[in-house]
Design a protein around this motif. Sequence first.
Motif, mmCIF file in Angstrom:
data_model
loop_
_atom_site.group_PDB
_atom_site.id
_atom_site.type_symbol
_atom_site.label_atom_id
_atom_site.label_comp_id
_atom_site.label_asym_id
_atom_site.label_seq_id
_atom_site.Cartn_x
_atom_site.Cartn_y
_atom_site.Cartn_z
ATOM 1 N N HIS A 14 29.976 -19.820 -19.091
ATOM 2 C CA HIS A 14 30.998 -20.571 -18.345
ATOM 3 C C HIS A 14 31.186 -19.989 -16.941
ATOM 4 C CE1 HIS A 14 34.424 -23.203 -17.928
ATOM 5 N NE2 HIS A 14 35.272 -22.220 -17.751
ATOM 6 N N ILE A 15 30.900 -18.690 -16.804
ATOM 7 C CA ILE A 15 31.182 -18.038 -15.512
ATOM 8 C C ILE A 15 29.971 -17.223 -15.018
ATOM 9 C CG2 ILE A 15 33.717 -18.051 -15.515
ATOM 10 C CD1 ILE A 15 33.597 -15.195 -16.745
ATOM 11 N N PRO A 16 28.960 -17.921 -14.503
ATOM 12 C CA PRO A 16 27.801 -17.198 -13.954
ATOM 13 C C PRO A 16 28.150 -16.476 -12.654
ATOM 14 C CG PRO A 16 27.654 -19.533 -13.419
ATOM 15 C CD PRO A 16 28.841 -19.379 -14.323
ATOM 16 N N LEU A 26 24.271 -10.741 2.411
ATOM 17 C CA LEU A 26 23.974 -11.138 1.034
ATOM 18 C C LEU A 26 25.213 -10.861 0.199
ATOM 19 C CD1 LEU A 26 21.599 -12.064 -0.801
ATOM 20 C CD2 LEU A 26 21.240 -9.656 -1.299
ATOM 21 N N ASN A 27 25.591 -11.811 -0.671
ATOM 22 C CA ASN A 27 26.810 -11.607 -1.436
ATOM 23 C C ASN A 27 26.735 -12.325 -2.778
ATOM 24 O OD1 ASN A 27 29.402 -10.681 -1.863
ATOM 25 N ND2 ASN A 27 30.099 -11.265 0.184
ATOM 26 N N GLY A 28 27.480 -11.815 -3.743
ATOM 27 C CA GLY A 28 27.529 -12.431 -5.062
ATOM 28 C C GLY A 28 28.960 -12.498 -5.541
ATOM 29 N N ARG A 29 29.232 -13.470 -6.408
ATOM 30 C CA ARG A 29 30.575 -13.611 -6.963
ATOM 31 C C ARG A 29 30.512 -14.525 -8.179
ATOM 32 N NH1 ARG A 29 28.007 -15.839 -3.276
ATOM 33 N NH2 ARG A 29 29.247 -15.149 -1.528
ATOM 34 N N ILE A 30 31.548 -14.415 -9.032
ATOM 35 C CA ILE A 30 31.611 -15.277 -10.218
ATOM 36 C C ILE A 30 32.168 -16.635 -9.812
ATOM 37 C CG2 ILE A 30 32.915 -15.599 -12.373
ATOM 38 C CD1 ILE A 30 32.484 -12.614 -12.899
ATOM 39 N N VAL A 31 31.586 -17.697 -10.379
ATOM 40 C CA VAL A 31 32.154 -19.043 -10.216
ATOM 41 C C VAL A 31 32.223 -19.700 -11.603
ATOM 42 C CG1 VAL A 31 31.331 -19.414 -7.837
ATOM 43 C CG2 VAL A 31 29.887 -20.123 -9.754
ATOM 44 N N VAL A 32 33.010 -20.766 -11.699
ATOM 45 C CA VAL A 32 33.089 -21.509 -12.961
ATOM 46 C C VAL A 32 32.048 -22.631 -12.925
ATOM 47 C CG1 VAL A 32 34.539 -23.016 -14.386
ATOM 48 C CG2 VAL A 32 35.538 -20.980 -13.325
ATOM 49 N N LEU A 33 31.232 -22.675 -13.965
ATOM 50 C CA LEU A 33 30.219 -23.728 -14.068
ATOM 51 C C LEU A 33 30.923 -25.038 -14.423
ATOM 52 C CD1 LEU A 33 27.097 -24.174 -14.129
ATOM 53 C CD2 LEU A 33 27.222 -23.794 -16.595
ATOM 54 N N PHE A 45 29.542 -26.316 -8.981
ATOM 55 C CA PHE A 45 30.799 -25.548 -9.066
ATOM 56 C C PHE A 45 31.711 -25.994 -7.927
ATOM 57 C CE2 PHE A 45 30.405 -22.532 -5.547
ATOM 58 C CZ PHE A 45 29.034 -22.460 -5.325
ATOM 59 N N HIS A 46 32.994 -25.677 -8.079
ATOM 60 C CA HIS A 46 33.999 -26.066 -7.084
ATOM 61 C C HIS A 46 34.369 -24.850 -6.245
ATOM 62 C CE1 HIS A 46 35.635 -29.350 -10.048
ATOM 63 N NE2 HIS A 46 34.372 -29.533 -9.724
ATOM 64 N N THR A 47 34.672 -25.100 -4.986
ATOM 65 C CA THR A 47 35.111 -23.980 -4.160
ATOM 66 C C THR A 47 35.893 -24.457 -2.943
ATOM 67 O OG1 THR A 47 34.431 -21.862 -3.246
ATOM 68 C CG2 THR A 47 33.003 -23.725 -2.747
ATOM 69 N N ASP A 48 36.345 -23.467 -2.154
ATOM 70 C CA ASP A 48 37.100 -23.738 -0.933
ATOM 71 C C ASP A 48 36.097 -23.844 0.218
ATOM 72 O OD1 ASP A 48 38.665 -23.305 1.496
ATOM 73 O OD2 ASP A 48 40.290 -22.624 0.201
ATOM 74 N N ARG A 50 36.365 -23.367 3.161
ATOM 75 C CA ARG A 50 36.530 -22.344 4.200
ATOM 76 C C ARG A 50 35.936 -20.999 3.784
ATOM 77 N NH1 ARG A 50 42.910 -22.725 4.315
ATOM 78 N NH2 ARG A 50 42.401 -22.627 2.095
ATOM 79 N N SER A 51 35.470 -20.884 2.523
ATOM 80 C CA SER A 51 35.056 -19.562 2.022
ATOM 81 C C SER A 51 33.722 -19.105 2.622
ATOM 82 C CB SER A 51 34.987 -19.564 0.491
ATOM 83 O OG SER A 51 33.944 -20.379 0.059
ATOM 84 N N PRO A 52 33.539 -17.792 2.754
ATOM 85 C CA PRO A 52 32.292 -17.271 3.332
ATOM 86 C C PRO A 52 31.031 -17.772 2.628
ATOM 87 C CG PRO A 52 33.915 -15.530 3.137
ATOM 88 C CD PRO A 52 34.503 -16.733 2.462
ATOM 89 N N LYS A 53 31.100 -17.996 1.308
ATOM 90 C CA LYS A 53 29.889 -18.436 0.597
ATOM 91 C C LYS A 53 29.428 -19.800 1.087
ATOM 92 C CE LYS A 53 32.474 -18.654 -3.434
ATOM 93 N NZ LYS A 53 33.724 -18.746 -2.701
ATOM 94 N N VAL A 54 30.398 -20.667 1.453
ATOM 95 C CA VAL A 54 30.035 -22.009 1.931
ATOM 96 C C VAL A 54 29.431 -21.914 3.337
ATOM 97 C CG1 VAL A 54 30.866 -24.346 2.425
ATOM 98 C CG2 VAL A 54 31.794 -23.083 0.474
HETATM 99 C C1 LIG Z 1 36.559 -15.718 -13.788
HETATM 100 C C2 LIG Z 1 36.454 -16.081 -12.321
HETATM 101 C C3 LIG Z 1 36.177 -17.391 -11.995
HETATM 102 C C4 LIG Z 1 36.063 -17.761 -10.649
HETATM 103 N N1 LIG Z 1 35.739 -19.049 -10.327
HETATM 104 C C5 LIG Z 1 35.559 -19.404 -9.043
HETATM 105 C C6 LIG Z 1 35.102 -20.725 -8.702
HETATM 106 O O1 LIG Z 1 34.835 -21.590 -9.544
HETATM 107 N N2 LIG Z 1 34.958 -21.016 -7.376
HETATM 108 C C7 LIG Z 1 35.204 -20.099 -6.405
HETATM 109 O O2 LIG Z 1 35.050 -20.415 -5.229
HETATM 110 N N3 LIG Z 1 35.621 -18.840 -6.687
HETATM 111 C C8 LIG Z 1 35.797 -18.474 -7.987
HETATM 112 N N4 LIG Z 1 36.182 -17.187 -8.296
HETATM 113 C C9 LIG Z 1 36.463 -16.247 -7.201
HETATM 114 C C10 LIG Z 1 35.120 -15.745 -6.622
HETATM 115 O O3 LIG Z 1 34.503 -14.867 -7.553
HETATM 116 C C11 LIG Z 1 35.274 -15.063 -5.256
HETATM 117 O O4 LIG Z 1 36.081 -13.918 -5.369
HETATM 118 C C12 LIG Z 1 35.874 -15.993 -4.202
HETATM 119 O O5 LIG Z 1 35.403 -17.319 -4.351
HETATM 120 C C13 LIG Z 1 35.540 -15.500 -2.784
HETATM 121 O O6 LIG Z 1 34.152 -15.478 -2.638
HETATM 122 P P1 LIG Z 1 33.375 -15.380 -1.245
HETATM 123 O O7 LIG Z 1 34.221 -14.512 -0.357
HETATM 124 O O8 LIG Z 1 32.081 -14.759 -1.595
HETATM 125 O O9 LIG Z 1 33.215 -16.758 -0.702
HETATM 126 C C14 LIG Z 1 36.275 -16.794 -9.628
HETATM 127 C C15 LIG Z 1 36.519 -15.463 -9.995
HETATM 128 C C16 LIG Z 1 36.603 -15.123 -11.308
HETATM 129 C C17 LIG Z 1 36.877 -13.682 -11.656
#
Ligand SMILES: Cc1cc2nc3c(=O)[nH]c(=O)nc-3n(C[C@H](O)[C@H](O)[C@H](O)COP(=O)(O)O)c2cc1C
Length: 183
Positions: A14-16, A26-33, A45-48, A50-54
Amino acid sequence: MMTDGVTNRHSSFHIPVMINGFEDQLNGRIVVLRSVSLDDHSIKFHTDIRSPKVILIKKNPKIFFLFYDKEQKIQLKVSGEAKVNYKNNITKDKWQKTAHLSRKCYLATSSPGTISEKPTSGLSKEIENSKYTIEESESGYKNFCIITSKVKSIEWLYLAAKGHRRAKFEYSNSEVKKYWLTP
Ligand SMILES: Cc1cc2nc3c(=O)[nH]c(=O)nc-3n(C[C@H](O)[C@H](O)[C@H](O)COP(=O)(O)O)c2cc1C
């Protein structure tokens, strides 16, 4: 397992981890599938917006997802090409289905990653306390985007005491190439 991961909150799929980058950033973070399409080999996946990943995706659409299920002992390395959906039919439909409280994530006044002098949620007190109407939550739509990633390849790794197994699947228009790899 990926399809199950969309709806099954208890699944580790659910959270790759999503990894992307441009040049030395280069950066990594968890998102919801949020969705998996077996028809066109895409995941969302959904996101903001304005976020750096976008910002990175706009510079380089190459995207990478890492999944691991401890019980099944399966790791997936999924690579693809990302597209930003913003203020289109895909986002409109999902935003309408996004629950009132879930919209809170998109109601921060400053962009994700903005430096603050004190610990902050980025939200006003009213929004933090969920004191906002569904109409007021509409302003979050301008920050909401959906990333669709077209899957180009999947590497599967299965851990086993007698010897691991590793396979690779490469997807092009209508063809799937399949290989066994030495783990
Ligand atoms: C369990 C969990 C689920 C998350 N789901 C999302 C998600 O679906 N989308 C998202 O943008 N960030 C999600 N985040 C937050 C990101 O991991 C990340 O901290 C945030 O998006 C900022 O990332 P960036 O600065 O690399 O853009 C989640 C974090 C956790 C711990």
